[in-house]
Design a protein around this motif. Structure first.
Motif, PDB file in Angstrom:
ATOM      1  N   ASP A   1       6.376   1.553  -9.657  1.00 54.56           N
ATOM      2  CA  ASP A   1       5.495   1.699  -8.475  1.00 54.56           C
ATOM      3  C   ASP A   1       5.661   0.499  -7.543  1.00 54.56           C
ATOM      4  OD1 ASP A   1       4.287   4.000  -9.569  1.00 54.56           O
ATOM      5  OD2 ASP A   1       2.780   2.806 -10.643  1.00 54.56           O
ATOM      6  N   MET A   2       5.712  -0.691  -8.135  1.00 53.35           N
ATOM      7  CA  MET A   2       5.798  -1.919  -7.324  1.00 53.35           C
ATOM      8  C   MET A   2       7.093  -1.919  -6.504  1.00 53.35           C
ATOM      9  SD  MET A   2       4.461  -4.744 -10.105  1.00 53.35           S
ATOM     10  CE  MET A   2       3.638  -4.149 -11.583  1.00 53.35           C
ATOM     11  N   CYS A   3       8.200  -1.489  -7.155  1.00 50.49           N
ATOM     12  CA  CYS A   3       9.498  -1.494  -6.463  1.00 50.49           C
ATOM     13  C   CYS A   3       9.545  -0.407  -5.392  1.00 50.49           C
ATOM     14  CB  CYS A   3      10.629  -1.281  -7.468  1.00 50.49           C
ATOM     15  SG  CYS A   3      10.831  -2.683  -8.586  1.00 50.49           S
ATOM     16  N   ARG A   4       9.025   0.761  -5.715  1.00 53.81           N
ATOM     17  CA  ARG A   4       9.044   1.885  -4.772  1.00 53.81           C
ATOM     18  C   ARG A   4       8.193   1.536  -3.531  1.00 53.81           C
ATOM     19  NH1 ARG A   4       6.848   5.358  -8.017  1.00 53.81           N
ATOM     20  NH2 ARG A   4       8.727   5.814  -9.187  1.00 53.81           N
TER      21      ARG A   4
ATOM     22  N   HIS B   1       0.848  -1.198   0.000  1.00 55.21           N
ATOM     23  CA  HIS B   1       0.000   0.000   0.000  1.00 55.21           C
ATOM     24  C   HIS B   1       0.885   1.250   0.000  1.00 55.21           C
ATOM     25  CE1 HIS B   1      -2.899   2.985   1.596  1.00 55.21           C
ATOM     26  NE2 HIS B   1      -3.698   2.322   0.790  1.00 55.21           N
ATOM     27  N   SER B   2       0.428   2.296  -0.670  1.00 54.76           N
ATOM     28  CA  SER B   2       1.270   3.491  -0.835  1.00 54.76           C
ATOM     29  C   SER B   2       1.572   4.187   0.494  1.00 54.76           C
ATOM     30  CB  SER B   2       0.609   4.468  -1.810  1.00 54.76           C
ATOM     31  OG  SER B   2      -0.662   4.812  -1.310  1.00 54.76           O
ATOM     32  N   SER B   3       0.814   3.900   1.537  1.00 55.11           N
ATOM     33  CA  SER B   3       1.080   4.485   2.862  1.00 55.11           C
ATOM     34  C   SER B   3       2.311   3.866   3.521  1.00 55.11           C
ATOM     35  CB  SER B   3      -0.126   4.254   3.777  1.00 55.11           C
ATOM     36  OG  SER B   3      -0.297   2.844   3.977  1.00 55.11           O
ATOM     37  N   GLY B   4       2.722   2.686   3.062  1.00 52.35           N
ATOM     38  CA  GLY B   4       3.812   1.971   3.723  1.00 52.35           C
ATOM     39  C   GLY B   4       3.365   1.295   5.010  1.00 52.35           C
TER      40      GLY B   4
ATOM     41  N   ARG C   1       9.313   1.061   0.408  1.00 50.05           N
ATOM     42  CA  ARG C   1       8.774   1.941   1.456  1.00 50.05           C
ATOM     43  C   ARG C   1       8.274   1.105   2.636  1.00 50.05           C
ATOM     44  NH1 ARG C   1       4.891   4.108  -1.113  1.00 50.05           N
ATOM     45  NH2 ARG C   1       5.989   5.876  -1.999  1.00 50.05           N
ATOM     46  N   PHE C   2       7.497   0.060   2.343  1.00 51.05           N
ATOM     47  CA  PHE C   2       6.996  -0.790   3.445  1.00 51.05           C
ATOM     48  C   PHE C   2       8.167  -1.428   4.192  1.00 51.05           C
ATOM     49  CE2 PHE C   2       5.756  -5.003   5.073  1.00 51.05           C
ATOM     50  CZ  PHE C   2       4.802  -4.607   6.013  1.00 51.05           C
TER      51      PHE C   2
ATOM     52  N   GLN D   1       9.999   1.112   6.359  1.00 43.94           N
ATOM     53  CA  GLN D   1       9.205   1.544   7.527  1.00 43.94           C
ATOM     54  C   GLN D   1       9.001   0.398   8.507  1.00 43.94           C
ATOM     55  OE1 GLN D   1       5.534   3.608   6.521  1.00 43.94           O
ATOM     56  NE2 GLN D   1       6.541   4.844   4.989  1.00 43.94           N
ATOM     57  N   ASN D   2       9.127  -0.841   8.023  1.00 43.03           N
ATOM     58  CA  ASN D   2       8.876  -2.013   8.864  1.00 43.03           C
ATOM     59  C   ASN D   2       9.973  -3.050   8.631  1.00 43.03           C
ATOM     60  OD1 ASN D   2       5.801  -1.392   9.570  1.00 43.03           O
ATOM     61  ND2 ASN D   2       6.093  -1.027   7.381  1.00 43.03           N
ATOM     62  N   PRO D   3      11.213  -2.711   9.016  1.00 39.61           N
ATOM     63  CA  PRO D   3      12.309  -3.634   8.684  1.00 39.61           C
ATOM     64  C   PRO D   3      12.127  -5.016   9.284  1.00 39.61           C
ATOM     65  CG  PRO D   3      13.070  -1.800  10.081  1.00 39.61           C
ATOM     66  CD  PRO D   3      11.676  -1.488   9.683  1.00 39.61           C
ATOM     67  N   LYS D   4      11.400  -5.096  10.392  1.00 36.83           N
ATOM     68  CA  LYS D   4      11.134  -6.414  10.985  1.00 36.83           C
ATOM     69  C   LYS D   4       9.699  -6.849  10.703  1.00 36.83           C
ATOM     70  CE  LYS D   4      15.051  -6.903  13.503  1.00 36.83           C
ATOM     71  NZ  LYS D   4      15.881  -6.958  12.308  1.00 36.83           N
TER      72      LYS D   4
END
Ligand code: NAD
Ligand code: UFG
Length: 339
Positions: A320-323, A184-187, A327-328, A331-334
């Motif tokens: 878009d898919m790669c970006r 999702h674009s929000s990450g 981002r997710f 923002q959420n490395p774990k």
């Protein structure tokens, strides 16, 4: 419409939940969190700005499912719940057949008992088998699956087709997904595989944040433009929108329809690596290794039936898919577990 999402806390289910809410529907989630967690539902609620009703239950638990159906008047069901790791299914075939088939049978029996007769099912391009020609069209006869996971999808398609034939009031849409990636674009929500990922994009994402050292590219001697495997990668948000359209479609008709959800374009492993590096400004170290057993050179969808019947086409690009994946992951490395 009030729509039950089995497995709605998972990767595709959570994104579909967002798109359904945004289209004005009322999704309700049932999940046993065997491959997800409640945090994903909380993130969905954060994105849509309101609570999303959710139940922790196993879809195989008939009593729990009857209770859920008694408490809600569903117009439609989207059945995502299932185990999905190809390699694991080879090692644990009984667990895969038991979970994926039992959950479908119980779900259909409970639906029938409560007079709910519309279902959209998460099938897979894997049911085509290793076809010698591309693109894959819905009217191609399957040439058999290559692993127990694939066979569960094949069998569930037959179960649902049979139910449609037996009761002409049923409306079934069998969605054959190609390779869903992105976030999702929000990450806030994305793919969060447990352990070392088997699939390409989640692996690249973990290399990008330094959790894994390097990618192994499985073979560069395929008959494809750069020798690496070619697949039809589709952004999960596009896929999720396809489900909104499929629910609308299922409500206006009866019968059983098989529909591909893909972009119609094939990209190679190195296309993905190069695009990921370019849009995100990160290096993805890789080595070429031998082919992965069971892999095919190339597959991609003919998506024209989805356009014709659902009025749906994929809109997002590989960039878009790669970006969005990165981002997710940043923002959420774990994953959700770090939350
Ligand atoms: P996922 O594992 O993230 O989601 C599946 C969800 O189902 C999980 O939340 C899991 O906890 C839940 N679940 C499993 N068994 C259950 C049960 N018995 N009762 C209740 N909940 C249960 O997977 P996903 O990538 O979101 O895939 C969703 C569906 O799409 C699956 O059926 C999968 O096989 C299918 N599919 C996925 C892909 C892909 O590449 N991701 C491709 C083709 C088809
Ligand atoms: N690949 C690598 N290195 C990796 C992982 C994958 O080079 O670490 C390559 C594969 O060889 C293939 C491509 O990347 O060429 C895509 O592989 P994935 O594992 O991401 O996806 P698959 O196409 O093999 O599998 C997907 C779904 C399955 C489904 C299958 C058939 O993950 O659930 O499509 O539709 F069964």
């Amino acid at each position: 419409m009030k729509i039950l999402l089995t497995g709605g806390a998972g990767f595709i289910g959570s994104h579909t939940c967002v798109e359904l809410c945004e289209a004005g529907h009322e999704p309700v989630i049932v999940d046993n969190y065997i491959n997800s967690c409640e945090e994903a539902v909380r993130r969905v609620e954060q994105i849509v700005g309101h609570p999303v009703p959710h139940y922790e239950a196993d879809v195989r638990d008939a009593e729990a499912m009857h209770r859920i159906f008694s408490e809600n008047e569903f117009d439609c069901v989207v059945h995502f719940a299932g185990l999905k790791a190809v390699g694991e299914s080879v090692a644990q075939p009984l667990r895969y057949y038991r979970n994926n088939l039992d959950s479908t049978l119980t779900l259909c029996e409970v639906m029938q008992a409560h007079g709910v007769k519309r279902i959209v099912f998460s099938s897979s391009a894997t049911v085509y088998g290793n076809q010698p020609v591309v693109p894959y069209r819905e009217d191609m006869p399957s040439i058999g699956c290559t692993n127990p996971y694939g066979w569960t999808k094949f069998m569930i398609e037959k179960i649902l087709e049979g139910q449609c034939n037996a009761d002409p009031e049923w409306s079934v849409v069998l969605l054959r997904y190609f390779n869903p990636i992105g976030a999702h674009s929000s990450g806030l929500i994305g793919e969060d595989p447990a352990g070392i990922p088997n699939n390409l994009m989640p692996y690249i994402a973990k290399v990008a944040v330094g959790e894994l050292e390097k990618l192994s590219v499985f073979g560069n001697d395929y008959p494809t433009p750069d020798g690496t495997g070619v697949r039809d990668y589709i952004h999960v948000t596009d896929l999720a929108r396809g489900h909104v359209k499929a629910c609308d479609f299922a409500s206006g008709r009866t019968g059983c329809e098989i529909i591909n959800l893909g972009t119609g374009h094939g990209y190679s492993v190195l296309d993905l690596v190069n695009t990921f590096q370019a849009v995100n400004g990160v290096k993805i170290p890789y080595v070429i290794t031998s082919r992965r057993p069971g892999d095919i050179a190339e597959n991609y969808a003919d998506p024209s039936k989805a356009k014709e019947l659902l009025g749906w086409t994929a809109e997002k690009t590989l960039e878009d898919m790669c970006r969005d994946t990165y981002r997710f992951q940043r923002q959420n490395p774990k994953g959700y577990h770090g939350a």
